[in-house]
Scaffold this motif. Sequence first.
Motif, PDB file in Angstrom:
ATOM      1  N   TRP A 104     -69.564 -23.742  95.075  1.00  0.00           N
ATOM      2  CA  TRP A 104     -68.321 -23.834  95.861  1.00  0.00           C
ATOM      3  C   TRP A 104     -68.253 -25.162  96.590  1.00  0.00           C
ATOM      4  N   ARG A 105     -69.340 -25.563  97.186  1.00  0.00           N
ATOM      5  CA  ARG A 105     -69.343 -26.823  97.914  1.00  0.00           C
ATOM      6  C   ARG A 105     -69.219 -28.010  96.979  1.00  0.00           C
ATOM      7  N   THR A 106     -69.711 -27.855  95.753  1.00  0.00           N
ATOM      8  CA  THR A 106     -69.542 -28.927  94.774  1.00  0.00           C
ATOM      9  C   THR A 106     -68.090 -29.043  94.349  1.00  0.00           C
ATOM     10  N   ALA A 107     -67.440 -27.890  94.159  1.00  0.00           N
ATOM     11  CA  ALA A 107     -66.037 -27.910  93.737  1.00  0.00           C
ATOM     12  C   ALA A 107     -65.149 -28.505  94.812  1.00  0.00           C
ATOM     13  N   PHE A 108     -65.398 -28.158  96.074  1.00  0.00           N
ATOM     14  CA  PHE A 108     -64.619 -28.696  97.190  1.00  0.00           C
ATOM     15  C   PHE A 108     -65.572 -29.322  98.195  1.00  0.00           C
ATOM     16  N   PRO A 109     -65.911 -30.595  98.030  1.00  0.00           N
ATOM     17  CA  PRO A 109     -66.788 -31.233  98.998  1.00  0.00           C
ATOM     18  C   PRO A 109     -66.113 -31.391 100.350  1.00  0.00           C
ATOM     19  N   ALA A 110     -66.812 -32.041 101.255  1.00  0.00           N
ATOM     20  CA  ALA A 110     -66.301 -32.174 102.620  1.00  0.00           C
ATOM     21  C   ALA A 110     -64.914 -32.784 102.629  1.00  0.00           C
ATOM     22  N   ASP A 111     -64.104 -32.313 103.588  1.00  0.00           N
ATOM     23  CA  ASP A 111     -62.735 -32.797 103.716  1.00  0.00           C
ATOM     24  C   ASP A 111     -62.730 -34.314 103.897  1.00  0.00           C
ATOM     25  N   PRO A 112     -62.023 -35.073 103.013  1.00  0.00           N
ATOM     26  CA  PRO A 112     -62.004 -36.521 103.150  1.00  0.00           C
ATOM     27  C   PRO A 112     -61.491 -36.991 104.503  1.00  0.00           C
ATOM     28  N   ALA A 113     -60.694 -36.146 105.173  1.00  0.00           N
ATOM     29  CA  ALA A 113     -60.178 -36.556 106.472  1.00  0.00           C
ATOM     30  C   ALA A 113     -61.290 -36.656 107.512  1.00  0.00           C
ATOM     31  N   SER A 114     -62.442 -36.029 107.227  1.00  0.00           N
ATOM     32  CA  SER A 114     -63.499 -35.991 108.222  1.00  0.00           C
ATOM     33  C   SER A 114     -64.493 -37.131 108.079  1.00  0.00           C
TER      34      SER A 114
ATOM     35  N   MET B 198     -52.842 -22.541  82.191  1.00  0.00           N
ATOM     36  CA  MET B 198     -53.139 -21.883  83.457  1.00  0.00           C
ATOM     37  C   MET B 198     -54.373 -22.486  84.124  1.00  0.00           C
ATOM     38  N   SER B 199     -55.339 -22.935  83.332  1.00  0.00           N
ATOM     39  CA  SER B 199     -56.544 -23.525  83.905  1.00  0.00           C
ATOM     40  C   SER B 199     -56.306 -24.948  84.397  1.00  0.00           C
ATOM     41  N   HIS B 200     -55.096 -25.463  84.196  1.00  0.00           N
ATOM     42  CA  HIS B 200     -54.751 -26.815  84.641  1.00  0.00           C
ATOM     43  C   HIS B 200     -53.711 -26.775  85.757  1.00  0.00           C
ATOM     44  N   CYS B 201     -53.649 -25.647  86.481  1.00  0.00           N
ATOM     45  CA  CYS B 201     -52.630 -25.476  87.521  1.00  0.00           C
ATOM     46  C   CYS B 201     -53.250 -25.127  88.865  1.00  0.00           C
ATOM     47  N   ILE B 202     -52.699 -25.703  89.906  1.00  0.00           N
ATOM     48  CA  ILE B 202     -52.889 -25.197  91.257  1.00  0.00           C
ATOM     49  C   ILE B 202     -51.706 -24.272  91.504  1.00  0.00           C
ATOM     50  N   PHE B 203     -51.964 -22.980  91.669  1.00  0.00           N
ATOM     51  CA  PHE B 203     -50.922 -21.965  91.650  1.00  0.00           C
ATOM     52  C   PHE B 203     -50.891 -21.279  93.010  1.00  0.00           C
ATOM     53  N   ALA B 204     -49.801 -21.452  93.744  1.00  0.00           N
ATOM     54  CA  ALA B 204     -49.657 -20.839  95.065  1.00  0.00           C
ATOM     55  C   ALA B 204     -48.514 -19.834  95.041  1.00  0.00           C
ATOM     56  N   VAL B 205     -48.752 -18.648  95.595  1.00  0.00           N
ATOM     57  CA  VAL B 205     -47.731 -17.607  95.736  1.00  0.00           C
ATOM     58  C   VAL B 205     -47.564 -17.320  97.217  1.00  0.00           C
TER      59      VAL B 205
ATOM     60  N   GLY C  55     -61.407 -21.857  88.183  1.00  0.00           N
ATOM     61  CA  GLY C  55     -62.643 -22.613  88.129  1.00  0.00           C
ATOM     62  C   GLY C  55     -62.971 -23.369  89.402  1.00  0.00           C
ATOM     63  N   ARG C  56     -62.053 -23.395  90.368  1.00  0.00           N
ATOM     64  CA  ARG C  56     -62.275 -24.151  91.594  1.00  0.00           C
ATOM     65  C   ARG C  56     -62.360 -23.252  92.835  1.00  0.00           C
ATOM     66  N   ILE C  57     -61.733 -22.100  92.792  1.00  0.00           N
ATOM     67  CA  ILE C  57     -61.774 -21.183  93.930  1.00  0.00           C
ATOM     68  C   ILE C  57     -62.556 -19.938  93.516  1.00  0.00           C
TER      69      ILE C  57
END
Length: 524
Positions: A26-36, A377-384, A417-419
């Motif tokens: 999980w941490r590899t998929a989303f590393p530290a927030d670049p804003a930080s 579908m695997s190439h989408c960021i999908f928000a509901v 694959g990311r969440i």
Amino acid sequence: MKTSNLWLAAFVVVVIAGGWFLVDQWRTAFPADPASTEATTTNSLRAPHQPAQVVRAPLPADAGVVVLDGDSLMSWSVPAPSDISWEVSLPDEPATLQFAMGAAGKAANFSVVLETSGTTVPVMQHRVAPAKPARWQHAGFSLAEHAGKDVTLRFRTDGPASAGNANVWWGNPRLFVPPGGDDFSVVMFIVGGMRADFVSGSGFPLPITPTLDELIESGAEFRNAVTASLDERESLAMLVNGSSSSNAGLASILTGANFRSALFTSADLGDTDMELPVTRTRDSADTIQRALHWWRRHQADRVFVVIHLDDPLPPHEAPPQFVSVVEKWYREGPARAQEHPVVRANADQALTYAAEVAHCDYQLSRFIAGIRQMGLMSHCIFAVTSTHGTRLTEARSQTHGLYQENVAVPLVIYFEGRIPGPLQVHTLTQTLDLAPSILQWVGLDVPAGLLGVRLIPAFRGIETRGVATLGNGSSQVIRDRRYKLIVSENYEELYDLVEDPGEKQNRRSQFPDVADRLRSHRSP
């Protein structure tokens, strides 16, 4: 289609694979927030771009464009029966076989088989019945297990053999390999007026949202999400733009970064404040059909597509087949369905509203099925999510409309694959937060003009915003994760949403320090 079969489709059309990931993954998929940190940037973490591949089947000399219900495709016009062969070397990357089927006048049977190394593999068998108007039926099938092989694809039709049954077509057969790297498309599926407490996966006692529940099982569900506005049009604009100015908002930034952008809605939005093309449709079913038709034309590109359905907004007039199913579930379902406070207060109104939500969930299943047919579908960021909630049977002493039934909204993000779903996020979130988060995920800079905060720390349980506010100068909500202050004219209400989620006990006199702290965040 019979009601039972219609609703069964909502369960079986979409199957979304999910699973648990290790914390390190999980941490590899989303590393530290670049804003930080200045040392880490999103762009440096992105995989290199690999363009999409499209291999089209050779068309005979008499092929031409066929238009069915406004959907035009280059097509083979064939008799029934027929058998057409396509010898092709499949790409080394996993490819999807895509095509459409059409028939007019009489029904026809369509089938596809794959032949390789003396082996015949059935790919598809489907019967197309005549309809008015005639429409293309799109299909897509993964050929990943045959990647890199030389194969023969055989397209076959059969049906009543007669001279009058010549209106049978194969539409635009092709092989499609999605773009590689981190070139994700962005989908917002927005349901106007949908309450957070009418989601089955979040505790509503009737199974009205099976498709959204599947996304929850494989994605992230934000349990403390609130809207940015109670006005339908303004809330939609804030979702799409992420700011009060379309010139510096999400839609314009993505469009400027070469995303194909479009919004499809059955609502009359008037003059929009969003810098992307808006297509007005007949109803929610037409919204899905038009959006998929548009996406198929641009499937080799990154897209930003917004679907806006307004079924749960007043007046509540759900399709009869969905009302029948929901009422049947209510009669035959668990006792807790009849004990639900909103249902108990006015069953007819609550069940009609539930049927409208169920109908939107069915349209969501159709939309996801179409994306999966394209292999995207695997190439989408999908928000509901929703623009805001809806007051139904709640008896309230005040009329400002700032209680949870209107303010709380569902928010689910699926990012294959990311969440590592199922993931429940309990930190405070506002729909404004989608815009900066999406820009970060697709590798674009987040301008200072966006009003939201980035959600990546929230996935780790870190509070990303101290308070959320909405409303105008005279009536406002200011809340943190636990407490909610409603300021209305000369009257204030303070609720402890952990101990009193139904907002029955005003705690303003008991916790004046909490009220003072929240009031300090009041907008001018």
